[in-house]
Design a protein around this motif. Structure first.
Motif, PDB file in Angstrom:
ATOM      1  N   THR A  50      -8.397  -1.086   5.717  1.00 29.00           N
ATOM      2  CA  THR A  50      -8.928   0.240   5.982  1.00 29.00           C
ATOM      3  C   THR A  50      -7.887   1.047   6.740  1.00 29.00           C
TER       4      THR A  50
ATOM      5  N   GLN B 206      -7.103   4.936  -0.393  1.00 21.82           N
ATOM      6  CA  GLN B 206      -7.580   4.304  -1.628  1.00 21.82           C
ATOM      7  C   GLN B 206      -6.817   3.007  -1.901  1.00 21.82           C
ATOM      8  N   ALA B 207      -5.491   3.060  -1.777  1.00 19.56           N
ATOM      9  CA  ALA B 207      -4.673   1.863  -2.008  1.00 19.56           C
ATOM     10  C   ALA B 207      -5.005   0.779  -0.987  1.00 19.56           C
TER      11      ALA B 207
ATOM     12  N   GLN C 146      -7.947   0.338   0.504  1.00 24.20           N
ATOM     13  CA  GLN C 146      -9.260  -0.205   0.160  1.00 24.20           C
ATOM     14  C   GLN C 146      -9.152  -1.239  -0.960  1.00 24.20           C
ATOM     15  N   GLU C 147      -8.272  -0.994  -1.916  1.00 25.47           N
ATOM     16  CA  GLU C 147      -8.068  -1.929  -3.016  1.00 25.47           C
ATOM     17  C   GLU C 147      -7.480  -3.256  -2.543  1.00 25.47           C
ATOM     18  N   ARG C 148      -6.886  -3.255  -1.358  1.00 20.96           N
ATOM     19  CA  ARG C 148      -6.283  -4.468  -0.798  1.00 20.96           C
ATOM     20  C   ARG C 148      -7.066  -4.972   0.426  1.00 20.96           C
ATOM     21  N   GLU C 149      -8.328  -4.574   0.483  1.00 22.77           N
ATOM     22  CA  GLU C 149      -9.242  -5.021   1.544  1.00 22.77           C
ATOM     23  C   GLU C 149      -8.749  -4.673   2.948  1.00 22.77           C
TER      24      GLU C 149
ATOM     25  N   ILE D 171       0.840  -1.203   0.000  1.00 19.82           N
ATOM     26  CA  ILE D 171       0.000   0.000   0.000  1.00 19.82           C
ATOM     27  C   ILE D 171       0.874   1.251   0.000  1.00 19.82           C
TER      28      ILE D 171
ATOM     29  N   THR E  58       1.775   4.255  -3.264  1.00 18.31           N
ATOM     30  CA  THR E  58       1.617   5.707  -3.201  1.00 18.31           C
ATOM     31  C   THR E  58       2.953   6.434  -3.380  1.00 18.31           C
TER      32      THR E  58
END
Length: 104
Positions: A80, A72-73, A75-78, A16, A20
């Motif tokens: 929070t 955002q990154a 969230q894409e990897r499940e 993550i 970024t």
């Protein structure tokens, strides 16, 4: 939280952070120090949730875009990433660094 960071989750957080454009400089117990020192990540008791703390010396306006990208990154990897608090770093005479979390 005094437990050590779960290796599997640290790998996901590393992905993550790298997504970024940042890197991890150091991980200790439940804390993950990022290269630029404006943010500090902290694992919570829930394995898929991480707190994002902001250094009190950081310029908060530009860092908000970075936090949004991290969220955002994540969230894409499940996972929070949640807003944490402000923190201050101080270095003692013995070269040890102290972290003070400042509630808002």
């Amino acid at each position: 939280m005094s437990e050590k960071i779960p290796i599997l989750k640290l790998g996901v957080v590393k992905e993550i952070v790298e997504a970024t454009g940042m890197g991890i400089s150091y991980a200790y117990e439940d804390l993950v120090f990022l290269d630029h020192n404006a943010l500090l990540l902290q694992f919570t008791d829930e394995s898929n949730k991480v707190l994002v703390h902001i250094n009190q010396e950081a310029d908060t306006e530009p860092i908000q875009a970075t936090i949004a990208a991290l969220k955002q990154a994540a969230q894409e990897r499940e996972m929070t990433f949640l807003d944490g608090c402000t923190y201050a770093l101080t270095q003692g005479e013995d070269e040890q660094i102290s972290i003070e979390f400042i509630s808002s």
